[in-house]
Design an enzyme around this catalytic site. Structure first.
Site, PDB file in Angstrom:
ATOM      1  N   GLU A 124      11.565  -0.945   2.685  1.00  0.00           N
ATOM      2  CA  GLU A 124      10.278  -1.397   3.211  1.00  0.00           C
ATOM      3  C   GLU A 124       9.635  -0.369   4.141  1.00  0.00           C
ATOM      4  O   GLU A 124       8.718  -0.694   4.887  1.00  0.00           O
ATOM      5  CB  GLU A 124      10.417  -2.739   3.925  1.00  0.00           C
ATOM      6  CG  GLU A 124      10.829  -3.877   3.025  1.00  0.00           C
ATOM      7  CD  GLU A 124       9.819  -4.203   1.930  1.00  0.00           C
ATOM      8  OE1 GLU A 124       8.655  -3.789   2.052  1.00  0.00           O
ATOM      9  OE2 GLU A 124      10.211  -4.858   0.946  1.00  0.00           O
ATOM     10  N   ASP A 214       7.596   2.082  -6.055  1.00  0.00           N
ATOM     11  CA  ASP A 214       8.279   1.049  -6.825  1.00  0.00           C
ATOM     12  C   ASP A 214       8.247   1.345  -8.319  1.00  0.00           C
ATOM     13  O   ASP A 214       7.171   1.544  -8.896  1.00  0.00           O
ATOM     14  CB  ASP A 214       7.631  -0.307  -6.591  1.00  0.00           C
ATOM     15  CG  ASP A 214       7.732  -0.769  -5.152  1.00  0.00           C
ATOM     16  OD1 ASP A 214       8.543  -0.202  -4.413  1.00  0.00           O
ATOM     17  OD2 ASP A 214       6.998  -1.702  -4.775  1.00  0.00           O
TER      18      ASP A 214
END
Length: 290
Positions: A124, A214
């Site tokens: 994150e 991602d």
């Protein structure tokens, strides 16, 4: 002729004990087609972080995909990045647990893929400088974070085309800024526009265009499977990069070893911009939205 180094990385993770159908769907529409394309272009170097739990699931559910990743690693295409084995946010767990989880993933990567990771994916992108000591103890030499992190420390976008060094208590760590422009371009813009964004980082002889994002953007996000695979965006992109004499794909480790740092950076405790927005209280979030 100077070349722009393209440092291309992908991050793969699913929450531990996610539904079986979600894992199988992710493999079918995203992970497997991605590595099938990359296997046709072994000279395209890229970096990979996959959480330990997700790699367990891939090995269990799709032996062919697992072997494909092994082959790409053995052939020199992939540089593996470490992290916590179960993908924790490192700054919110105790020091001994951070080290244990990183070393667990390091051992798994070494045993399965024959590599000892030197880079770490920052879950994150939650950064605290106190992590540096534990990363140093885990033999990690560099990590990646958003260019926004550097901008919070006063760095202009124009100088975020390479890595910086940071330190805590005399322990050093290389930190790479992930380009927001590239995150928004790949894979959503045309191949031509994506290449133009990469080339926009050709400021100095050793400039780098840096992306680590991602993997699910390449097939699992709504509408991306058709665009990336059925219409062939990824294959066309890889072909275009490899045929462009002004772009060179490199592993982060190669660049870190041979290119000089841009300088020293002390980055504040921060995550990516959207995380900062989501973590506001309700009144502050409404003020920001207005």
């Amino acid at each position: 002729m100077s070349k722009t180094a393209l440092l291309f990385g992908i991050h793969m993770h699913q929450p531990v004990d996610n539904f079986d159908w979600v894992i199988e769907h992710a493999i079918e529409v995203c992970y497997k087609p991605f590595f099938e394309v990359m296997s046709r272009y072994p000279s395209f170097r890229f970096s990979l972080h996959c959480s330990g739990w997700l790699m367990e699931q891939i090995q269990l559910r799709d032996a062919q995909l697992y072997r494909l990743i092994q082959q790409l690693s053995q052939g020199g295409s992939i540089e593996f990045f470490s992290a916590g084995y179960y993908e924790p946010i490192l700054s919110v767990i105790p020091s001994q647990d951070r080290i244990a989880q990183i070393e667990k993933l390091n051992r798994s990567i070494s045993e399965s893929f024959g590599q000892t990771p030197k880079g770490l994916w920052l879950t994150e992108r939650v950064w605290e400088s106190s992590l540096i000591t534990d990363l140093h103890r885990s033999k990690i030499e560099y990590t990646v974070m958003d260019d926004y992190h550097f901008q919070c420390a006063g760095f202009d976008e124009e100088v975020l085309d390479g890595y910086y060094m940071s330190e805590e208590g005399g322990k050093r760590l290389g930190i790479f800024p992930i380009s927001k422009k590239l995150r928004y371009a790949l894979p959503f813009q045309s191949v031509e526009k994506a290449l133009n964004v990469i080339k926009s980082y050709n400021r100095l002889e050793s400039s780098a265009a840096i992306i680590f994002d991602d993997a699910e953007k390449f097939g699992m996000w709504p509408g991306t499977h058709e665009w990336v695979y059925t219409k062939g965006w990824l294959e066309k992109f890889v072909q275009a990069v490899l045929s462009d004499e002004t772009i060179e794909t490199l592993h982060f480790g190669e660049y870190f070893k041979h290119a000089k740092p841009r300088g020293i950076a002390y980055v504040p405790n921060v995550s990516y911009y959207e995380m900062g927005e989501w973590s506001l209280n309700a009144d502050d979030a409404r003020r920001l939205e207005r």
